[in-house]
Every structure is written in structure tokens, then in C-alpha cells.
Design a protein around this motif. Sequence first.
Motif, mmCIF file in Angstrom:
data_model
loop_
_atom_site.group_PDB
_atom_site.id
_atom_site.type_symbol
_atom_site.label_atom_id
_atom_site.label_comp_id
_atom_site.label_asym_id
_atom_site.label_seq_id
_atom_site.Cartn_x
_atom_site.Cartn_y
_atom_site.Cartn_z
ATOM 1 N N ASP A 2 39.403 -1.698 10.740
ATOM 2 C CA ASP A 2 38.341 -2.623 10.335
ATOM 3 C C ASP A 2 36.991 -2.192 10.897
ATOM 4 N N ALA A 3 36.965 -1.795 12.166
ATOM 5 C CA ALA A 3 35.714 -1.344 12.780
ATOM 6 C C ALA A 3 35.235 -0.042 12.138
ATOM 7 N N PHE A 4 36.171 0.841 11.805
ATOM 8 C CA PHE A 4 35.812 2.101 11.163
ATOM 9 C C PHE A 4 35.149 1.850 9.818
ATOM 10 N N LYS A 5 35.684 0.897 9.053
ATOM 11 C CA LYS A 5 35.110 0.585 7.744
ATOM 12 C C LYS A 5 33.699 0.031 7.873
ATOM 13 N N LYS A 6 33.397 -0.561 9.032
ATOM 14 C CA LYS A 6 32.062 -1.131 9.263
ATOM 15 C C LYS A 6 31.204 -0.206 10.120
ATOM 16 N N ASN A 7 31.623 1.063 10.264
ATOM 17 C CA ASN A 7 30.902 2.069 11.050
ATOM 18 C C ASN A 7 30.699 1.616 12.495
ATOM 19 N N PHE A 8 31.652 0.867 13.035
ATOM 20 C CA PHE A 8 31.646 0.412 14.416
ATOM 21 C C PHE A 8 30.376 -0.362 14.772
ATOM 22 N N GLY A 9 29.830 -1.070 13.796
ATOM 23 C CA GLY A 9 28.650 -1.902 14.044
ATOM 24 C C GLY A 9 27.354 -1.112 14.191
ATOM 25 N N ARG A 10 27.342 0.113 13.781
ATOM 26 C CA ARG A 10 26.143 0.952 13.886
ATOM 27 C C ARG A 10 25.609 1.245 12.493
ATOM 28 N N TRP A 66 23.091 9.098 8.344
ATOM 29 C CA TRP A 66 23.358 10.309 7.576
ATOM 30 C C TRP A 66 24.304 9.941 6.447
ATOM 31 N N ALA A 67 24.098 10.524 5.278
ATOM 32 C CA ALA A 67 24.957 10.215 4.136
ATOM 33 C C ALA A 67 24.976 11.373 3.161
ATOM 34 N N VAL A 84 20.832 2.337 6.836
ATOM 35 C CA VAL A 84 21.422 1.291 5.998
ATOM 36 C C VAL A 84 22.757 0.875 6.606
ATOM 37 N N ASP A 85 23.292 -0.281 6.132
ATOM 38 C CA ASP A 85 24.635 -0.661 6.554
ATOM 39 C C ASP A 85 25.647 0.018 5.629
ATOM 40 N N VAL A 86 26.938 -0.244 5.834
ATOM 41 C CA VAL A 86 27.964 0.460 5.060
ATOM 42 C C VAL A 86 27.941 0.088 3.588
ATOM 43 N N GLU A 87 27.293 -0.994 3.225
ATOM 44 C CA GLU A 87 27.204 -1.404 1.822
ATOM 45 C C GLU A 87 25.923 -0.907 1.160
#
Length: 126
Positions: free
Chosen positions: A75-83, A87-88, A107-110
Motif C-alpha cells: 500500500d505504501a509503495f503504491k502511494k510512493n511512501f508519502g513522497r 522523476w517520471a 506530482v502525487d501518484v495520481e
Amino acid sequence: MANYIGNKFTQQDSDKLREFEKRADPNDRNAQALLEEMRQHVKKASGLEEMRKNEDPRLSFSTPEFREAQRQFTDAFKKNFGRPVEWALVKDYAWSTPQLRKLEKPVDVEGNPWPLDSQGNPILKT
């Protein structure tokens, strides 16, 4: 781990082998072959038991604790550990190959803009 052979090996198996060794005719080939097979089984099972003697059950991948820890990590990985994502892989055009680039604004993960402080640095949740 009910299907694990090391858990099925008991002292009765060793006792049964000793009993057969006493009763077996040393000149009977079939009896000696059976005894050798039993010795191999006892040796293999006791070897597994010996290897597992110092094993920590908390390291098993089937415990509820491990599954919960793995779920939390995923779950944390999917949310980039809150960071923020800085880079993309970016495509210039729909037909071009994605290239790894630093984003102008994090940006956030979305893909939504990440909140920035007055100096333009991302605000991290602590």
C-alpha cells in the motif's frame, strides 16, 4: 505447513526402524533393501528436523504477521511512501518512447500537483 514431511516425522519412526533392524534377517535381500530405504527416510527426515531446529518461525512467508507487513508495504509503495513523484517516464508525443525525466513540478501518484512551500519545495507529510 501441515503437508511438510519434516512435521510428520516422529520418534515412532525411529523406533520402528530399530525394531525392524533387530528382527530382519541379514541374508534376506528384500529385508535389507527395505531397511536401507527406511534408514534413508529417517536420515532425511531427521536431517530436515536438524536444519529446522534453529529456524525462526517468524521468518516464514505464510504467517499472518508477514502477510500484514507485506500488505502495508505494498500500500505504501503504491502511494510512493508519502513522497512526491519528481522523476517520471514522459512521452513527448503519443507515438514516442517514454523517457525518464525530472518533472518541472512534483506530482502525487495520481498526477495531481503536490503542495509546495513558499520556496517551491514539496511539503512532506511527517
